[in-house]
Design an enzyme around this catalytic site. Structure first.
Site, PDB file in Angstrom:
ATOM      1  N   GLY A   6      34.652  32.573  24.392  1.00 28.80           N
ATOM      2  CA  GLY A   6      33.920  31.972  25.511  1.00 28.80           C
ATOM      3  C   GLY A   6      34.693  32.143  26.795  1.00 28.80           C
ATOM      4  N   GLU A  28      39.318  34.369  22.334  1.00 26.95           N
ATOM      5  CA  GLU A  28      38.753  35.602  22.918  1.00 26.95           C
ATOM      6  C   GLU A  28      38.037  35.174  24.185  1.00 26.95           C
ATOM      7  OE1 GLU A  28      39.400  38.463  21.769  1.00 26.95           O
ATOM      8  OE2 GLU A  28      40.067  38.054  19.734  1.00 26.95           O
ATOM      9  N   LEU A  29      38.655  35.444  25.331  1.00 25.51           N
ATOM     10  CA  LEU A  29      38.133  34.868  26.584  1.00 25.51           C
ATOM     11  C   LEU A  29      37.518  35.963  27.460  1.00 25.51           C
ATOM     12  CD1 LEU A  29      41.104  32.400  27.128  1.00 25.51           C
ATOM     13  CD2 LEU A  29      38.983  32.021  25.874  1.00 25.51           C
ATOM     14  N   CYS A  58      31.729  40.761  27.313  1.00 29.43           N
ATOM     15  CA  CYS A  58      33.144  40.673  27.689  1.00 29.43           C
ATOM     16  C   CYS A  58      33.760  42.055  27.890  1.00 29.43           C
ATOM     17  CB  CYS A  58      33.915  39.884  26.640  1.00 29.43           C
ATOM     18  SG  CYS A  58      33.760  40.580  24.999  1.00 29.43           S
ATOM     19  N   GLU A  77      35.606  37.180  36.858  1.00 32.59           N
ATOM     20  CA  GLU A  77      34.684  37.834  35.928  1.00 32.59           C
ATOM     21  C   GLU A  77      33.261  37.549  36.392  1.00 32.59           C
ATOM     22  OE1 GLU A  77      34.370  36.015  32.060  1.00 32.59           O
ATOM     23  OE2 GLU A  77      33.963  37.954  31.136  1.00 32.59           O
TER      24      GLU A  77
HETATM   25  P1  NAP Z   1      31.547  28.913  27.532  1.00 31.41           P
HETATM   26  O1  NAP Z   1      30.802  28.240  28.598  1.00 31.41           O
HETATM   27  O2  NAP Z   1      33.020  28.803  27.509  1.00 31.41           O
HETATM   28  O3  NAP Z   1      30.916  28.393  26.160  1.00 31.41           O
HETATM   29  C1  NAP Z   1      31.351  28.867  24.912  1.00 31.41           C
HETATM   30  C2  NAP Z   1      31.246  27.790  23.860  1.00 31.41           C
HETATM   31  O4  NAP Z   1      32.150  26.731  24.153  1.00 31.41           O
HETATM   32  C3  NAP Z   1      29.868  27.154  23.768  1.00 31.41           C
HETATM   33  O5  NAP Z   1      29.567  26.931  22.418  1.00 31.41           O
HETATM   34  C4  NAP Z   1      30.065  25.836  24.502  1.00 31.41           C
HETATM   35  O6  NAP Z   1      29.146  24.833  24.132  1.00 31.41           O
HETATM   36  C5  NAP Z   1      31.468  25.484  24.042  1.00 31.41           C
HETATM   37  N1  NAP Z   1      32.151  24.460  24.808  1.00 31.41           N
HETATM   38  C6  NAP Z   1      31.899  24.006  26.064  1.00 31.41           C
HETATM   39  N2  NAP Z   1      32.783  23.042  26.405  1.00 31.41           N
HETATM   40  C7  NAP Z   1      33.619  22.875  25.344  1.00 31.41           C
HETATM   41  C8  NAP Z   1      34.742  22.041  25.089  1.00 31.41           C
HETATM   42  N3  NAP Z   1      35.197  21.171  25.974  1.00 31.41           N
HETATM   43  N4  NAP Z   1      35.363  22.148  23.895  1.00 31.41           N
HETATM   44  C9  NAP Z   1      34.939  23.029  22.973  1.00 31.41           C
HETATM   45  N5  NAP Z   1      33.861  23.842  23.167  1.00 31.41           N
HETATM   46  C10 NAP Z   1      33.216  23.776  24.334  1.00 31.41           C
HETATM   47  O7  NAP Z   1      31.265  30.479  27.557  1.00 31.41           O
HETATM   48  P2  NAP Z   1      29.843  31.221  27.607  1.00 31.41           P
HETATM   49  O8  NAP Z   1      29.220  31.057  28.930  1.00 31.41           O
HETATM   50  O9  NAP Z   1      29.014  30.884  26.459  1.00 31.41           O
HETATM   51  O10 NAP Z   1      30.333  32.723  27.401  1.00 31.41           O
HETATM   52  C11 NAP Z   1      30.782  33.496  28.443  1.00 31.41           C
HETATM   53  C12 NAP Z   1      32.252  33.798  28.320  1.00 31.41           C
HETATM   54  O11 NAP Z   1      32.597  34.242  27.016  1.00 31.41           O
HETATM   55  C13 NAP Z   1      32.631  34.929  29.239  1.00 31.41           C
HETATM   56  O12 NAP Z   1      33.801  34.585  29.927  1.00 31.41           O
HETATM   57  C14 NAP Z   1      32.910  36.075  28.296  1.00 31.41           C
HETATM   58  O13 NAP Z   1      33.789  37.053  28.777  1.00 31.41           O
HETATM   59  C15 NAP Z   1      33.436  35.371  27.111  1.00 31.41           C
HETATM   60  N6  NAP Z   1      33.333  36.230  25.927  1.00 31.41           N
HETATM   61  C16 NAP Z   1      34.473  36.797  25.449  1.00 31.41           C
HETATM   62  C17 NAP Z   1      34.431  37.635  24.358  1.00 31.41           C
HETATM   63  C18 NAP Z   1      35.693  38.232  23.808  1.00 31.41           C
HETATM   64  O14 NAP Z   1      35.670  38.638  22.669  1.00 31.41           O
HETATM   65  N7  NAP Z   1      36.779  38.299  24.553  1.00 31.41           N
HETATM   66  C19 NAP Z   1      33.209  37.885  23.729  1.00 31.41           C
HETATM   67  C20 NAP Z   1      32.076  37.298  24.237  1.00 31.41           C
HETATM   68  C21 NAP Z   1      32.147  36.458  25.343  1.00 31.41           C
HETATM   69  P3  NAP Z   1      27.734  24.686  24.921  1.00 31.41           P
HETATM   70  O15 NAP Z   1      26.984  25.926  24.672  1.00 31.41           O
HETATM   71  O16 NAP Z   1      27.089  23.521  24.317  1.00 31.41           O
HETATM   72  O17 NAP Z   1      28.097  24.511  26.362  1.00 31.41           O
END
Ligand code: NAP
Length: 475
Positions: free
Chosen positions: A230, A250-251, A284, A378
Site C-alpha cells: 500500500g 511493499e510501498l 506501483c 508518487e
Molecule cells: P493505502 O491507502 O495505504 O491502503 C492499503 C491498505 O491499507 C488498505 O487495505 C487500507 O484499508 C489499509 N489501511 C489503511 N489504514 C491502515 C492502518 N492504519 N493500518 C493498517 N492498514 C491500514 O494504499 P492504496 O491506496 O490502497 O494503494 C496505493 C499504494 O499502494 C500506492 O502507493 C502503491 O504504489 C502501493 N502499491 C505498492 C505495490 C508494491 O508492490 N510495491 C503494489 C501495489 C500498490 P482501507 O482500504 O479500508 O482504507
C-alpha cells in the site's frame, strides 16, 4: 460470465459470519453496486487472529499444503471469467486488464505449491570452531505462525496471492484484510480455498476500514509477520504500531525510464505507453518519469504524444477502453490538482490533462519544475513527465534523486550503458529494453528506501515467513 451481486460475510475459523454494519462496494465510473461486505470490528479481528493461532498449532504437512494450493489454482482457472468480471467492476482495471489476473493468481499459487516442497535446511559444520569437533547439527525452517496480510486495491487477486500463497506454503495461518474498494475477488478466492479443503482457520478474511481495524491487526502480538502492500503513509503507521514482529512492506514508487539515442524507439515507445497507462497508472511499477536523450528528445516525445493520443479512456467494462476510471473520484481529483499545480509552476501539458468524473485522461507533460510533486512524489495515476538529458551519468543521477527505488528501466543497444544503469540505479530491479512494469512472479520483488522493506517473489517470501531453528548435538 457476469458475477452475481453478493452480500459477503467475514471468514473466521472456516465459517462465514455476518456483522451488524456493511460496506457497499461500488464501481467508481457509474456507481453500480457490485456487492457488500461486513464492516469489520476490532472484536472480529481478535476472533480471526485467535482462529489463525489455533489453526497454526495443528499439523499441516507439506503434501497437504501442496494439494490445497494446486486445487485452488485449478478452481481459479475454472472461474476465471467470473473473477475478471468482479475485478473490472469493483476495481480500476479495464475488463481486458482484469482477464490477466485470475491466470496470474493461479500461477502464483502453483509456484507456492512447488515451493512448499522445497522448505529445507542444511547441516552445519560445527568443527570450524576449536572445541566443537564433537558437535553435529543442522537448521530447519519453521513457520512464523500467524501472518497478517493487508492489501491494496490495484491487483486484488495477484497481490493477495503473493501473500497467502507463500504463507500457506510455509505452513502459516493467515488473516487477510482486503482494501475496502476491492474486497470481493479476495472473498471469492477465500471461498475457493474452503472448497479446496484448506483446514479451518488457516485462512481468515476480515473486511473493514483500515482506519478502524488496521491497528488492531498490526498491534496484536500473536501476529508474527505483517505483509503489507500500500501507500507510504500507511506503511509508516504500520511500522509505528507493529512492535517487535517481522514486516514485509511493499510501498510506493516513482519509476524512471531512460531512453538512449541508440534504442529501438518503436519498442521503447509502445513499452513506455503500456507501462505508464496500464491500470489508469495505478500501478506501483508504472512509468512516471521518462528521461530522453537530447539527440532524440523532440522526435521521441512526438512519438509518445501521438501514441498516448490514440488511447481511449472510459468505463472499465467497455471492451474498447484502454484507460478506465480511477479507483475513487477523490483520486482523480488529486491527480487533477497535482497536474494543475505543476502547470501553474511552469509545466506544459503535451497531451491529456482533463478529467471527467473518476476518469482522468492519459497525460504527458514536459518542463515539470524541479521539486514539483509530479517529479518527487508518487502520482499513482495516468500521468507521466518527460525530461531531457545530456548524458547517461546525468540521467542516472536524476533517476536516483527521489525517495523511492522499486524499478527503473533503460532502453539501449549498448551493453556498456546497460551495465552502467544496472550498477548505478538504486532500485530493486533494472529492466533493460522494457518498461519498469515488468515482474516475473518468482523473482525477488521489492524496493529500496521508501519503496519498502523485504522482498516478495515466492521463494523470498517463504524465507521471510519462516524462522530458522538450529539443532546442535553435543556427542
Ligand atoms: P493505502 O491507502 O495505504 O491502503 C492499503 C491498505 O491499507 C488498505 O487495505 C487500507 O484499508 C489499509 N489501511 C489503511 N489504514 C491502515 C492502518 N492504519 N493500518 C493498517 N492498514 C491500514 O494504499 P492504496 O491506496 O490502497 O494503494 C496505493 C499504494 O499502494 C500506492 O502507493 C502503491 O504504489 C502501493 N502499491 C505498492 C505495490 C508494491 O508492490 N510495491 C503494489 C501495489 C500498490 P482501507 O482500504 O479500508 O482504507
Amino acid at each position: 460470465m457476469m458475477a452475481a451481486v453478493r452480500n459477503w460475510g467475514i471468514l473466521v475459523g472456516g465459517e462465514w459470519h455476518d456483522g451488524p454494519d456493511r460496506i457497499e462496494v461500488r464501481n467508481a465510473f457509474d456507481n453500480e453496486r457490485v456487492g457488500t461486505v461486513v464492516r469489520g470490528t476490532e472484536e472480529m479481528v481478535f476472533a480471526a487472529i485467535s482462529a489463525a493461532e489455533t489453526a497454526s498449532l495443528q499439523a499441516f504437512p507439506a503434501h497437504e499444503r501442496y494439494d490445497v494450493l494446486m486445487d485452488v489454482a485449478a478452481l481459479i482457472d475454472a472461474a476465471a471469467d467470473e473473477y475478471a468480471d468482479t475485478i473490472a467492476r469493483e476495481g480500476s482495471k479495464t475488463i481486458s486488464e482484469a482477464r490477466h489476473e485470475p491466470p496470474r493468481a493461479a500461477t502464483i499459487f502453483r509456484l507456492a505449491a512447488d515451493e512448499s516442497r522445497r522448505i529445507a535446511g542444511e547441516t552445519l559444520p560445527f568443527d570450524i570452531r576449536p572445541g566443537s569437533e564433537n558437535r553435529k547439527g543442522y537448521y530447519t525452517r519453521r513457520p512464523v505462525g500467524v501472518v497478517a496480510a493487508i492489501m491494496p486495491f490495484n491487483d486484488p487477486m495477484a497481490v493477495t496471492a503473493h501473500k497467502i500463497g507463500p504463507a500457506i506454503a510455509a505452513g502459516n495461518s493467515v488473516v487477510v484484510k482486503p482494501d475496502s474498494s476491492t474486497p470481493l475477488s479476495i472473498l471469492r478466492m477465500a471461498e475457493d480455498f474452503m472448497t479446496a479443503g484448506l483446514p479451518p482457520g488457516r485462512l481468515n478474511v476480515v473486511t473493514g476500514h483500515g482506519s478502524e481495524i488496521g491497528d488492531a491487526i498490526v498491534r496484536d502480538p500473536r501476529v508474527r509477520l505483517v505483509a503489507f502492500t500500500g501507500g507510504v503513509a500507511t506503511g509508516r503507521q504500520i511500522t509505528k504500531t507493529a512492535g517487535i514482529k517481522k514486516l514485509l512492506l511493499e510501498l510506493g514508487a516513482n519509476s524512471p525510464v531512460i531512453v538512449m539515442p541508440d534504442a529501438d524507439l518503436e519498442n521503447a515507445c509502445s513499452a513506455i505507453i503500456a507501462g505508464a497507462f496500464a491500470q489508469a497508472g495505478q500501478n506501483c511499477l508504472g512509468v512516471q518519469r521518462i528521461f530522453i536523450h537530447k539527440e532524440i528528445y523532440t522526435s521521441f516525445s512526438n512519438m509518445l504524444v501521438e501514441a498516448t493520443g490514440r488511447l481511449k479512456a472510459g468505463h472499465s467494462m467497455d471492451e474498447s477502453v484502454d484507460v478506465c476510471q480511477m479507483i475513487r473520484l477523490r483520486d482523480a481529483e488529486r491527480v487533477d490538482a497535482w497536474v494543475n499545480e505543476a502547470v501553474a509552476e511552469g509545466a506544459s501539458i503535451l497531451t491529456g490533462g482533463s478529467r471527467e468524473g473518476a476518469v482522468y485522461e492519459p497525460t504527458l507533460l514536459e518542463n515539470v519544475p524541479s521539486g514539483a510533486k509530479l517529479e518527487c512524489d508518487e502520482i499513482y495515476g495516468p500521468v507521466s513527465s518527460l525530461f531531457e538529458f545530456e548524458d547517461l551519468f546525468d540521467a542516472v543521477d536524476r533517476a536516483n534523486a527521489v525517495d523511492f527505488g522499486l524499478h527503473a528501466a533503460i532502453f539501449t543497444e549498448s551493453l556498456r550503458d546497460a551495465f552502467y544503469a544496472v550498477e548505478n540505479l538504486n532500485v530493486g530491479a533494472v529492466i533493460v529494453n522494457d518498461s519498469t512494469d515488468y515482474r516475473l512472479d518468482s523473482m525477488p520483488f521489492g524496493g529500496f528506501r521508501s519503496s519498502g522493506v523485504g522482498r516478495e517473489g515466492i521463494r523470498f517470501a517463504v524465507e521471510a515467513m519462516t524462522e530458522t531453528r538450529v539443532a546442535c548435538f553435543n556427542l
